[in-house]
Motif scaffolding. Structure first.
Motif, short mmCIF file in Angstrom:
data_model
loop_
_atom_site.label_atom_id
_atom_site.label_comp_id
_atom_site.label_asym_id
_atom_site.label_seq_id
_atom_site.Cartn_x
_atom_site.Cartn_y
_atom_site.Cartn_z
N GLN A 79 0.85 -1.20 0.00
CA GLN A 79 0.00 0.00 0.00
C GLN A 79 0.88 1.25 0.00
OE1 GLN A 79 -3.80 0.30 0.72
NE2 GLN A 79 -3.62 -1.60 -0.42
N PRO A 80 1.45 1.62 -1.15
CA PRO A 80 2.22 2.87 -1.20
C PRO A 80 1.29 4.06 -1.03
CG PRO A 80 1.98 1.94 -3.40
CD PRO A 80 1.41 0.94 -2.45
N ARG A 81 1.71 5.02 -0.23
CA ARG A 81 0.95 6.26 0.00
C ARG A 81 1.95 7.41 0.03
NH1 ARG A 81 -3.88 6.80 -1.22
NH2 ARG A 81 -3.05 5.40 -2.80
N GLY A 82 1.61 8.51 -0.63
CA GLY A 82 2.54 9.62 -0.70
C GLY A 82 2.82 10.23 0.66
N LYS A 83 4.08 10.55 0.90
CA LYS A 83 4.51 11.19 2.15
C LYS A 83 5.29 12.44 1.78
CE LYS A 83 6.98 10.23 6.48
NZ LYS A 83 7.83 9.26 7.22
N GLY A 84 4.66 13.58 1.91
CA GLY A 84 5.26 14.84 1.49
C GLY A 84 4.18 15.71 0.89
N LEU A 85 4.49 16.97 0.65
CA LEU A 85 3.51 17.88 0.06
C LEU A 85 3.10 17.34 -1.31
CD1 LEU A 85 4.99 21.37 1.01
CD2 LEU A 85 3.24 20.03 2.21
N GLY A 86 1.82 17.31 -1.54
CA GLY A 86 1.28 16.66 -2.74
C GLY A 86 0.74 15.28 -2.45
N GLY A 87 1.19 14.66 -1.35
CA GLY A 87 0.70 13.33 -0.98
C GLY A 87 0.86 12.35 -2.12
N SER A 88 -0.16 11.55 -2.34
CA SER A 88 -0.07 10.53 -3.39
C SER A 88 -0.08 11.12 -4.79
CB SER A 88 -1.20 9.50 -3.23
OG SER A 88 -1.03 8.76 -2.03
N SER A 89 -0.49 12.38 -4.95
CA SER A 89 -0.40 13.02 -6.26
C SER A 89 1.05 13.31 -6.64
CB SER A 89 -1.21 14.32 -6.30
OG SER A 89 -0.57 15.37 -5.61
N ALA A 90 1.98 13.16 -5.68
CA ALA A 90 3.39 13.35 -5.95
C ALA A 90 4.10 12.05 -6.32
CB ALA A 90 4.09 13.97 -4.74
N ILE A 91 3.40 10.91 -6.21
CA ILE A 91 4.05 9.64 -6.57
C ILE A 91 3.19 8.79 -7.49
CG2 ILE A 91 5.27 9.64 -4.34
CD1 ILE A 91 3.44 7.30 -3.48
N ASN A 92 2.01 9.28 -7.87
CA ASN A 92 1.08 8.44 -8.63
C ASN A 92 1.40 8.48 -10.13
OD1 ASN A 92 0.13 10.92 -9.51
ND2 ASN A 92 -1.95 10.64 -8.78
N ALA A 93 0.53 7.86 -10.92
CA ALA A 93 0.73 7.81 -12.37
C ALA A 93 0.07 8.99 -13.08
CB ALA A 93 0.19 6.50 -12.94
N MET A 94 -0.41 9.96 -12.34
CA MET A 94 -0.85 11.26 -12.86
C MET A 94 -2.07 11.19 -13.76
SD MET A 94 2.88 13.01 -13.71
CE MET A 94 2.89 12.31 -15.34
N ILE A 95 -2.79 10.09 -13.77
CA ILE A 95 -3.93 9.94 -14.68
C ILE A 95 -5.09 10.80 -14.21
CG2 ILE A 95 -5.65 8.30 -15.55
CD1 ILE A 95 -3.44 6.16 -15.41
N TYR A 96 -5.61 11.60 -15.13
CA TYR A 96 -6.73 12.49 -14.80
C TYR A 96 -8.03 11.85 -15.26
CZ TYR A 96 -9.74 16.55 -14.30
OH TYR A 96 -10.76 17.40 -13.92
N VAL A 97 -8.72 11.24 -14.32
CA VAL A 97 -10.02 10.61 -14.57
C VAL A 97 -10.94 10.99 -13.42
CG1 VAL A 97 -11.25 8.42 -14.62
CG2 VAL A 97 -9.20 8.70 -15.99
#
Length: 550
Positions: A79-97
């Motif tokens: 269960q990867p979860r972003g740690k830092g400003l941006g949270g998981s939007s800083a480590i995800n695949a950036m898909i806009y859906v």
């Protein structure tokens, strides 16, 4: 650090970045955002291809694991979860859906009044700046940039040719009138760089707005109460504990895994669970940590001897060196890849209101979230179940606020989910065996010889895991099991709201980042009592001036 603010925002991810950025637009409002991780502006965060390093390491990543999953042969899921400003939007695949309109109409029908499709669409548009698409369903001028892929990878065309050969429709706008079909995803990307929620809403204002304080490396331990009103938080930063006060509200934006954890550590949750750990009970809310669910996901992988696919070989290394130069000069090419460049939405059977399967086509041979590398080039295709029936729990491991929670998404615990994934397996294989994709395939890595339904079920149980969309652990509604009301206020207390994916009554049909940003945009108006999206006052909340009682 000052000690008193109007609003304290806990968590700098997709919800928290929006809340802090938007609320601090009023120079007379003092806002403090507290984030346990770092600034979220590392070069690996800004460079889209860096996501593979972020997912497989603890860099900007909490890197949680589930408890053993009975439906997955007792395996522990990642269960990867972003740690830092941006949270998981800083480590995800950036898909806009955004999901399907029926998702939000379904929320409203379940008691989340005010959250129907027609009521949330203006907030999607308010957040969005789409480089290509316009019209009544898209936004222009919002802080969140949405753009087409800049890789120019010829594998896109092979994927789309295979889609047509296999009988699937093509779609160049999954957020348009029609969701079903396959094509290339749009991404939260600007000029070839990741455009996280922090880059969109927060980083431009740090140090420029005197009424906004952002503190990283600040782990919130509990919410502080006077009587039944949230008045601040206790946090740990640099080895020292301290307390901050909130004059108006505390806003929990720590995500579907850590927001319910923080509520329980603060005395809000199932009474028996809190008592078991010796925690004082401020408010018995049995729904805290319940309703955890996620999109179960299976991955096909194929060795494909082409340098257009990412691979850990000598040829791949030389190609990547050239691509790095291309990226530095033009912000184009392979380093702008989110890996999951194509995909789309299909239905497991006819007659469904909305597609129930999502595909992610990766230009790399992926295994175990990129943590197991192959010395070969290849492609992968994920298939995930969009509306799972299985429901799990998020509970406390101990009363220690620094201990990771116990995460149990209960994958495939409902037999209907396995049945639907069997259908998804067959549909995805049909696509990947179409001539345009099958040409030149050297090896089917995980699924060769898998033909019967029994064999398919076995490989699904052996290899299914998350596609990173946990939701629902603080769901909104009006029934006794709801944690927050439709204004996102925690039931039974005052001055405390939840603004993240945990409030979703049911997971949306797609990636959860854009919907979480939408939730936060709407939450700003719920707090301020006005509508930036509609240009009018918001309806008076139920029990205005006093939160809905439990």
């Amino acid at each position: 650090m000052s000690d008193v603010f109007d609003y304290i925002v806990v968590g700098g991810g997709s919800g928290g970045a929006v809340m802090a950025g938007r609320l601090s637009e009023d120079a007379g409002t003092r806002v403090c955002l507290l984030e346990a991780g770092g600034r979220g502006d590392h070069p690996l965060v800004r460079t889209p291809m860096g996501t593979v390093a972020l997912l497989r390491t603890r860099l900007h990543n909490w890197g949680f694991e589930t408890v053993p999953q009975a439906g997955l042969n007792g395996r522990r899921g990642y269960q990867p979860r972003g740690k830092g400003l941006g949270g998981s939007s800083a480590i995800n695949a950036m898909i806009y859906v955004r999901g399907h309109r029926s998702d939000y109409d379904g929320w409203a029908a379940m008691g989340a009044t005010g959250w129907s499709w027609d009521e949330v669409l203006p907030y999607f548009k308010l957040s969005e700046h789409n480089e290509r698409l316009q019209g009544p369903l898209h936004g222009q001028g919002g802080p969140l940039w949405v753009a087409d892929s800049r890789t120019g990878n010829p594998l896109h065309q092979r994927f789309m040719q295979a889609a047509q050969q296999a009988g699937f429709a093509l779609n160049d706008d999954f957020n348009g009138e029609r969701m079903e079909g396959l094509g290339a995803y749009q991404l939260t990307q600007k000029n070839g760089e990741r455009w996280s929620a922090a880059r969109a809403y927060l980083l431009p204002h740090i140090g420029r707005r005197p009424n906004l304080q952002v503190h990283t490396g600040a782990q919130v331990l509990r919410v502080l109460f006077e009587a039944r009103r949230a008045v601040g938080v206790e946090l740990l930063q640099g080895g020292h504990r301290r307390q901050l006060r909130a004059r108006r509200e505390v806003l929990l934006c720590a995500g579907a895994l850590q927001t319910p954890q923080l509520l329980m550590l603060s005395g809000i949750g199932p009474q028996a669970e809190l008592a078991r750990l010796g925690l004082p009970v401020l408010q018995h809310l049995p729904g805290v940590g319940r309703n955890l669910h996620d999109h179960p996901d299976f991955v096909f992988a194929y060795e494909l001897p082409t340098l257009d696919a990412v691979g850990f070989t000598l040829g791949g290394g030389l190609r990547m060196a050239r691509e790095a130069w291309h990226y530095l000069r033009q912000r184009r090419g392979m380093l702008t890849s989110n890996f999951a460049e194509c995909g789309g939405f299909v239905s497991s059977r006819p007659g469904l209101v909305a597609p129930d399967l999502q595909l992610h086509f990766l230009v790399a041979l992926m295994e175990d979230h990129g943590r197991r590398l192959h010395r070969a080039h290849g492609v992968s295709c994920h298939v995930c179940l969009l509306r799972p029936h299985s429901r799990g729990t998020l509970t406390l491991r101990s009363a220690d606020p620094l201990a990771a929670p116990l995460i149990d998404p209960a994958f495939l615990s409902d037999p209907r989910d396995l049945d639907d994934l069997v259908a998804g397996f067959k549909l995805t294989r049909r696509l990947m065996q179409a001539p345009a994709m099958a040409a030149g395939v050297r090896r089917e890595v995980f699924t060769a010889g898998i033909e019967t339904d029994e064999q398919i079920r076995a490989v699904l149980r052996a290899r299914t895991d998350t596609v990173y969309h946990p939701v629902g652990t603080c769901r909104m509604g009006r029934d006794d099991g709801a944690v927050v009301d439709p204004h996102l206020r925690v039931r039974g207390v005052h001055g405390l709201r939840v603004v993240d994916a945990s409030v979703m009554p049911a997971v949306v049909s797609g990636n959860t980042n854009a919907p979480t940003i939408m939730i936060a945009e709407k939450a700003v108006d719920l707090i301020l009592g006005r509508s930036r999206a509609h240009g009018a006052s918001m309806p008076a909340p139920v029990g205005a001036g006093a939160d809905v009682p439990a």
